[in-house]
Design an enzyme around this catalytic site. Structure first.
Site: not given
Ligand code: NAG
Ligand code: NAG
Length: 674
Positions: A363, A385, A482
């Site tokens: 993603g 990531k 977040d």
């Protein structure tokens, strides 16, 4: 007086000897056809083309000019046949030759010793025709040529066996018989190869026996004392049908493209008897080297190519090494020593993710792309990531934070395994979560994977517990900043795990947070965070409230389903339903009514309490946990509170929210129509 008698006799013999050295030495016999040249210094040979006699007595047939030819003939005609229809006499010839090519191992073309009807070979051609014939008369019986060829070039059109052969030729270039150059040892009969262009002098014997109509050609190195018993090549051929009554004997030679010189050092001939031997000591010497001699065509042609290949290979290797260096290069600072165990090699991550291949892309998140991978040695599944960062500023604190968080052991946090740094890039390595993100489960296209109520409730409790751990149960206060469905990952038991600590900042208890950037995602951002930019536990609680409502209702906090100017706020819609005392309508319709009404009311209450526009009106995560566990009843939602929440509205805030302070990822969520 004895002396006076002796002197003329000695002089005679001396003269005879001197003549014998260079001029043909005639010896009484059949037609006087017998000569020996041990060198050609005073010989009056008939020469043409490139042929010349050098001062040393060496007969040079070709002088290095490419595609040239030269001839040398014994000046007088031979009378080989005694009566018009008689047989050609037996004869023997011998000569010593040498070929000096510009290369040691390659030459062109060759030479012949020939007997022909004429000395005029002006119509012959050089190169492969060896100065013997031309393209149109090759092989014609009217040529009346007998020749022995020493050929250093393979011409398939003439049936040449190789590029170093000796052949018996009649009227043309296709040999009647040929053999690789060399000789048979007298002792054991084994064949020893000789290289025609070896720059060594070699001797050739040509013997014609008219009784047997046999031609024997024998060759040997010059330093071999005797003629080998076994000829190198023999052929049965009646020269009586080939040669004319009167014939000339001589040499022809030609060059091709290679600078080669063909030499004859000595020559002898006799009819009906063996060819006279040479005075070996008087033979001229071959030039030691080709005047422009180069080592070898291998060295000259192959070496440059090989060198080029080697250089190219070295270049390629260097390129690969340099590329490897850059491909796998990392940034490492001294202060990172303490984080060593958490540091990954970029090379490992590169290979784990198949070079960050697109098919491994899990993603694209707010701060970078996430790739799936398998660590080479441990076979551990990971998610990597890639976060781009430009400055070194704050990197040390940042690394310290993520490593510290990585040490957090909580079953509701995605385990951070470590990190890696590169120029302009930070890589965070997480444990791989097989069931992906909650966001995909909630808002995914496929309806067959509708999360059950029990799963949703479990996920909400899990995230609450994880957040409580960050806020209160660890040694430092961690504000996640977040919290949203796409940052909640599902493990193999469908437990919710809070991921992406990339945005988290650590600060000690009791110290005011010093934050410089507003980060987070619109819809989950507490109003006061947008105003002050200070992330606090209550701003996390606000996001958590939004998250809870999202999970219950199966809708995003800000709905863009309608037109652009009538954004539907999930909170408003939930409050509407609560006010209408139809809160069950707010629960995700895809559950088709299969949910626990009590739990649904509880979680809606918690969601709304947490989403209160006033920070001090929100519960703490510890209280939220107690509500969820049923230890404490959450306060009732007063209708006044609901009105305040609605009046405080989110729309103006969303519109006035400064774009420049949102993260790129946040904006992309908006533009993606979330
Ligand atoms: C070779 O011989 C030809 C013909 O005699 C002559 O023109 C040429 O200059 C000679 N070349 C050399 C290198 O001696
Ligand atoms: C809903 C869902 O995708 N569940 C899967 C979660 O992961 C486990 C283990 O990989 C699977 O067995 C489940 O089917």
């Amino acid at each position: 007086m004895a002396m006076s008698k002796m002197a003329p006799i000695s002089m005679f013999f001396l003269k005879l000897l001197l003549i014998g050295l260079s001029a043909p030495q005639f010896i009484a016999g059949d037609d006087n056809h017998r000569f020996v040249y041990s060198g050609f210094a005073d010989a009056s040979l008939a020469l043409d083309g490139t042929a010349s006699v050098m001062p040393s007595g060496l007969l040079e047939l070709t002088n290095g000019t490419a595609m040239s030819m030269g001839h040398a003939f014994y000046p007088a005609p031979l009378r080989l046949r005694h009566s018009p229809n008689g047989m050609i006499q037996s004869f023997s010839a011998s000569f010593v030759f040498g070929i000096i090519s510009i290369y040691y191992d390659l030459s062109s073309q060759g030479l012949t010793m020939l007997v022909a009807q004429s000395k005029d070979f002006t119509k012959a051609m050089p190169v492969q025709y060896l100065g013997l014939v031309n393209g149109s008369n090759n092989g014609n019986t009217t040529n009346h040529i007998f020749a022995v060829e020493l050929d250093t070039w393979q011409n398939p059109e003439f049936g040449d066996i190789n590029n170093n052969h000796i052949g018996i030729n009649i009227n043309g270039l296709a040999s009647v018989k040929s053999h690789p150059a060399g000789f048979f040892h007298d002792q054991n009969g084994t064949f020893k190869n000789l290289t025609l262009s070896s720059q060594e002098a070699m001797q050739v014997w040509v013997d014609y026996d008219r009784e047997k109509t046999q031609i024997d050609v024998t060759m040997a190195p010059l330093d071999m004392a005797t003629k080998p018993q076994q000829p190198t090549v023999s052929a049965r051929y009646n020269l009586s049908v080939v040669l004319t009554d009167v014939a000339y004997i001589g040499f022809s030679s030609s060059t091709g493209r290679i600078d080669a010189r063909h030499y004859v050092l000595g020559w002898s001939f006799a009819v009906n008897s063996p060819a006279p031997a040479f005075n070996l000591t008087m033979l001229p010497k071959l030039p030691r080297h080709h005047p422009k001699g180069r080592q070898s065509w291998v060295l000259e042609v192959v070496l440059p190519v090989a060198t080029a290949v080697i250089l190219l290979s070295l270049g390629a290797v260097a390129f690969i090494l340099v590329r490897r260096h850059f491909r796998y290069s990392e940034v490492r600072d001294d202060w990172e020593v303490e984080f060593g165990p958490h540091r990954f090699l970029y090379k490992d991550l590169y290979h784990a993710t198949g070079g960050f291949e697109d098919k491994n892309l899990l993603g694209v998140g707010g701060f970078g792309r996430v790739y799936k991978g398998v660590l080479p040695r441990s076979r551990l599944k990971i998610a990597v990531k890639r976060v781009s960062h430009d400055s070194k500023q704050g990197m040390k604190e940042f690394i310290a934070e993520i490593v510290s968080i990585g040490r957090l052991q909580n079953r509701n946090l995605v385990p951070l395994l470590g990190y890696c740094r590169r120029k302009g890039e930070l890589l965070l390595v997480y444990e791989y979560m097989p069931n992906g993100s909650l966001d995909k489960c909630l808002h995914g296209k496929e309806d067959n994977t509708v999360l059950s109520w029990a799963q949703r409730f479990q996920i909400i409790k899990g995230i609450a517990s994880g957040l409580l751990y960050l806020h209160e149960e660890w040694e430092k206060v961690v504000v996640h900043r977040d919290i949203k469905a796409s940052n909640v990952l599902l493990d193999d038991e469908m437990n919710g795990r809070l991921g992406d600590f990339g945005l988290a900042r650590l600060y000690d208890h009791g110290i005011d947070p010093q934050t410089t950037h507003v980060v987070g995602t619109i819809g989950y951002l507490a109003p006061e965070l947008a105003r002050s930019g200070n992330a606090t536990p209550p701003t996390d609680v606000f996001s958590f409230g939004m998250f809870v409502l999202e999970v219950i209702c199966g809708q995003r906090p800000v709905n863009h389903q309608n037109t652009q100017d009538s954004q539907l706020m999930l909170v408003d819609w939930v409050i509407d339903n609560v006010q209408k005392e139809s809160f069950c309508d707010a629960v995700d319709a895809r559950l088709k009514g299969r949910f626990d009404v009590g739990e649904a009311y509880l979680t809606i209450k918690i969601g709304l309490l947490c989403s209160h526009p006033f920070a001090n009106a929100r519960p703490s995560m510890r209280q939220v946990m107690q509500y969820l566990d049923g230890e404490i009843e959450p306060p009732e939602l007063s209708s006044e509170a609901l009105v305040v929440m609605q009046n405080e509205g989110f729309e103006p805030y969303i519109i006035s929210y400064p774009v420049s302070t949102t993260s790129i990822g946040t904006m992309s969520h908006i533009s993606e129509g979330r």
